[in-house]
Design a protein around this motif. Sequence first.
Motif, PDB file in Angstrom:
ATOM      1  N   ILE A  44       0.835  -1.198   0.000  1.00  0.00           N
ATOM      2  CA  ILE A  44       0.000   0.000   0.000  1.00  0.00           C
ATOM      3  C   ILE A  44       0.871   1.249   0.000  1.00  0.00           C
ATOM      4  N   ILE A  45       0.251   2.378  -0.312  1.00  0.00           N
ATOM      5  CA  ILE A  45       0.972   3.648  -0.321  1.00  0.00           C
ATOM      6  C   ILE A  45       0.917   4.240   1.081  1.00  0.00           C
ATOM      7  N   PRO A  46       2.055   4.416   1.737  1.00  0.00           N
ATOM      8  CA  PRO A  46       2.048   4.890   3.125  1.00  0.00           C
ATOM      9  C   PRO A  46       1.662   6.355   3.236  1.00  0.00           C
ATOM     10  N   THR A  47       1.290   6.753   4.433  1.00  0.00           N
ATOM     11  CA  THR A  47       0.985   8.148   4.722  1.00  0.00           C
ATOM     12  C   THR A  47       2.245   8.992   4.540  1.00  0.00           C
ATOM     13  N   PRO A  48       2.169  10.138   3.872  1.00  0.00           N
ATOM     14  CA  PRO A  48       3.355  11.009   3.750  1.00  0.00           C
ATOM     15  C   PRO A  48       3.883  11.424   5.117  1.00  0.00           C
ATOM     16  N   ASN A  49       5.184  11.596   5.190  1.00  0.00           N
ATOM     17  CA  ASN A  49       5.836  11.930   6.454  1.00  0.00           C
ATOM     18  C   ASN A  49       6.156  13.414   6.552  1.00  0.00           C
TER      19      ASN A  49
ATOM     20  N   PRO B 254       1.808   4.558  10.121  1.00  0.00           N
ATOM     21  CA  PRO B 254       1.270   4.226   8.789  1.00  0.00           C
ATOM     22  C   PRO B 254       2.334   4.301   7.701  1.00  0.00           C
ATOM     23  N   ILE B 255       3.501   3.727   7.987  1.00  0.00           N
ATOM     24  CA  ILE B 255       4.676   3.894   7.124  1.00  0.00           C
ATOM     25  C   ILE B 255       5.453   2.583   7.036  1.00  0.00           C
ATOM     26  N   TYR B 256       6.522   2.589   6.248  1.00  0.00           N
ATOM     27  CA  TYR B 256       7.410   1.440   6.110  1.00  0.00           C
ATOM     28  C   TYR B 256       8.816   1.792   6.606  1.00  0.00           C
TER      29      TYR B 256
ATOM     30  N   ARG C 237      11.427  -3.736   9.208  1.00  0.00           N
ATOM     31  CA  ARG C 237      11.293  -3.641  10.658  1.00  0.00           C
ATOM     32  C   ARG C 237       9.863  -3.261  11.020  1.00  0.00           C
ATOM     33  N   THR C 238       9.248  -2.434  10.173  1.00  0.00           N
ATOM     34  CA  THR C 238       7.888  -1.957  10.411  1.00  0.00           C
ATOM     35  C   THR C 238       7.128  -1.925   9.103  1.00  0.00           C
ATOM     36  N   ARG C 239       5.930  -2.480   9.103  1.00  0.00           N
ATOM     37  CA  ARG C 239       4.958  -2.274   8.037  1.00  0.00           C
ATOM     38  C   ARG C 239       3.815  -1.449   8.622  1.00  0.00           C
ATOM     39  N   PRO C 240       3.021  -0.780   7.793  1.00  0.00           N
ATOM     40  CA  PRO C 240       1.988   0.114   8.322  1.00  0.00           C
ATOM     41  C   PRO C 240       1.019  -0.579   9.276  1.00  0.00           C
ATOM     42  N   GLY C 241       0.743   0.095  10.405  1.00  0.00           N
ATOM     43  CA  GLY C 241      -0.170  -0.466  11.391  1.00  0.00           C
ATOM     44  C   GLY C 241      -0.262   0.381  12.642  1.00  0.00           C
ATOM     45  N   SER C 242      -0.926  -0.151  13.655  1.00  0.00           N
ATOM     46  CA  SER C 242      -1.074   0.514  14.949  1.00  0.00           C
ATOM     47  C   SER C 242      -0.913  -0.513  16.061  1.00  0.00           C
ATOM     48  N   VAL C 243      -0.635  -0.007  17.253  1.00  0.00           N
ATOM     49  CA  VAL C 243      -0.442  -0.871  18.422  1.00  0.00           C
ATOM     50  C   VAL C 243      -1.152  -0.248  19.612  1.00  0.00           C
ATOM     51  N   ILE C 244      -1.715  -1.099  20.469  1.00  0.00           N
ATOM     52  CA  ILE C 244      -2.272  -0.668  21.739  1.00  0.00           C
ATOM     53  C   ILE C 244      -1.754  -1.579  22.830  1.00  0.00           C
ATOM     54  N   ARG C 245      -1.418  -0.985  23.989  1.00  0.00           N
ATOM     55  CA  ARG C 245      -1.128  -1.770  25.186  1.00  0.00           C
ATOM     56  C   ARG C 245      -2.078  -1.322  26.291  1.00  0.00           C
TER      57      ARG C 245
ATOM     58  N   VAL D   7      -7.985  11.071  17.347  1.00  0.00           N
ATOM     59  CA  VAL D   7      -6.805  11.867  16.993  1.00  0.00           C
ATOM     60  C   VAL D   7      -6.693  12.074  15.485  1.00  0.00           C
ATOM     61  N   ASN D   8      -7.692  11.630  14.750  1.00  0.00           N
ATOM     62  CA  ASN D   8      -7.725  11.801  13.290  1.00  0.00           C
ATOM     63  C   ASN D   8      -6.513  11.152  12.632  1.00  0.00           C
ATOM     64  N   ALA D   9      -6.231   9.928  13.031  1.00  0.00           N
ATOM     65  CA  ALA D   9      -5.091   9.187  12.486  1.00  0.00           C
ATOM     66  C   ALA D   9      -5.436   8.612  11.117  1.00  0.00           C
ATOM     67  N   THR D  10      -4.559   8.824  10.162  1.00  0.00           N
ATOM     68  CA  THR D  10      -4.783   8.301   8.820  1.00  0.00           C
ATOM     69  C   THR D  10      -4.475   6.809   8.761  1.00  0.00           C
ATOM     70  N   VAL D  11      -5.301   6.074   8.048  1.00  0.00           N
ATOM     71  CA  VAL D  11      -5.089   4.644   7.832  1.00  0.00           C
ATOM     72  C   VAL D  11      -4.948   4.427   6.327  1.00  0.00           C
ATOM     73  N   PRO D  12      -3.735   4.240   5.832  1.00  0.00           N
ATOM     74  CA  PRO D  12      -3.537   4.093   4.383  1.00  0.00           C
ATOM     75  C   PRO D  12      -4.162   2.801   3.865  1.00  0.00           C
ATOM     76  N   ASP D  13      -4.831   2.913   2.711  1.00  0.00           N
ATOM     77  CA  ASP D  13      -5.437   1.715   2.119  1.00  0.00           C
ATOM     78  C   ASP D  13      -5.326   1.677   0.596  1.00  0.00           C
ATOM     79  N   GLU D  14      -4.703   2.707   0.015  1.00  0.00           N
ATOM     80  CA  GLU D  14      -4.554   2.735  -1.446  1.00  0.00           C
ATOM     81  C   GLU D  14      -3.469   1.757  -1.884  1.00  0.00           C
ATOM     82  N   LEU D  15      -3.812   0.899  -2.841  1.00  0.00           N
ATOM     83  CA  LEU D  15      -2.850  -0.090  -3.307  1.00  0.00           C
ATOM     84  C   LEU D  15      -1.701   0.568  -4.066  1.00  0.00           C
ATOM     85  N   ASN D  16      -0.519   0.038  -3.882  1.00  0.00           N
ATOM     86  CA  ASN D  16       0.678   0.538  -4.547  1.00  0.00           C
ATOM     87  C   ASN D  16       0.795  -0.132  -5.924  1.00  0.00           C
ATOM     88  N   PRO D  17       0.708   0.640  -7.012  1.00  0.00           N
ATOM     89  CA  PRO D  17       0.779   0.024  -8.351  1.00  0.00           C
ATOM     90  C   PRO D  17       2.106  -0.653  -8.644  1.00  0.00           C
TER      91      PRO D  17
END
Length: 478
Positions: A120-125, A383-385, A402-410, A462-472
Amino acid sequence: MVTFGWNTLMRSYAALSAIAILCVFSSCEQSSPTDIKPNVIFINVDDLGWMDAVFQGSNYYETPNIDRLAKEGMVFTQGYAGAANCAPSRACLISGQNTPRHGIYTVGSSERGKAGDRKIIPTPNNEVLPDSVLTMAEMFKMAGYTTGTFGKWHLGDDPMTQGFDVNIGGSHRGNPGKNGYFSPYNVDHLEDGPDGEHLTDRLTDEALDFISRNQKNPFFLYLPYYAVHTPILGKQELIDKYKNKKSTEGQSNPVYAAMVETVDDNVGRILTGLETLGLADNTVVIFTSDNGGIRAISSQHPLRAGKGSYYEGGIRVPYIIKWPGTATAGTRSDYPIVNLDFFPTFREMLQIDLQKKLVDGISLMPLLQGQKPSQRPLFWHFPIYLQAYSQEKDDGRDPLFRTRPGSVIRLGDWKLHQYFEDGAVELYNLKDDLGERNNLVKERPQKTKELLNLLEQWREEVNATVPDELNPAYNPIN
């Protein structure tokens, strides 16, 4: 690389002599702690792992001064960084806000790794913390403090636009560059010292000078050493020492060990300087790391993975808070904290009214005073790589990243990972499985649902973006 010990010795002698002279002329007079506001020194080591000090369990590194600080303060065994790598963690600390609010998720581009491996296309940094964000340093200035930063900033070109009166060595730069731990230096806002002078020693010299010049007024000193970030370079005499020392599994790099010991030596110099000036009893000293260590350099076993990962090895870090009169010396707490908590803690200490300032942590004051707050969820959003350091040693979810896009809760003993590429979920009980090896999603469906709901609610808040657009460019068959 060999450093010239004589130059370093003379600079150290000069710094301590200056403090001693000031004591002679001022008689080191101090108002009582009840009459003046406490000074604050925040030591933020770069890439120091959770197990990279003796007080945390290392049998290889030597850290007598950090260990002494641990005995004089409160140790937090379950302390976290706000993010798994440098810039976002620092932005969380300085702003008191989680990553979706400031948009700093990584260093450089969010499209790390090979394009064909990213589904997927990650959120811009965002690479700069805007001056419009009220920083911790600006809050201290509102309370009448003099503020100084000595070392790595990594959130913009000059921290003096973001609340600091003094800046030595801080800019957008994230590491000191080739051969950068020895003068002549590569970092901005720092004049070269004698050839072979060590950067960590020099930053401490400058910090001690700042302390001595501001001993009569409250100060906030941010000390973000570039060490122990790459490039891995140490003082030759210390490297030789560790070459002759028995290593332990996963901790055996003599050059890295030399870097850790140099940081420890300089923590000792700060503590000695405070004592010499009679400031120790009225100075809060905090010691931590911006994120986990690089696993290929220093293992954090039993924690899984390392810097850049949201398994425990990437975000759990050492924490010491020495706060005379508030935190009981020699105590330990297993209550989970995060660097987002320091902004509201200092706000309470300073009694500053910032009604319009959104913060994502809690004040640690009750905890430091012996109370135990109720459980609260901790969140991470990425939401990044981040590409792999070492496919063999990273110990991540897969060998490519090391990281693919996602979220974590503890929450409590439970920790849940959610991945955006494939919708996968992992659930771990950290009390029973600190290494995050046994995924309990199938065994505990209700707990999984509970944490997923909390995570989704938080992202909306917190209006967190969740990327879902496929990477061509994605190519699953490589």
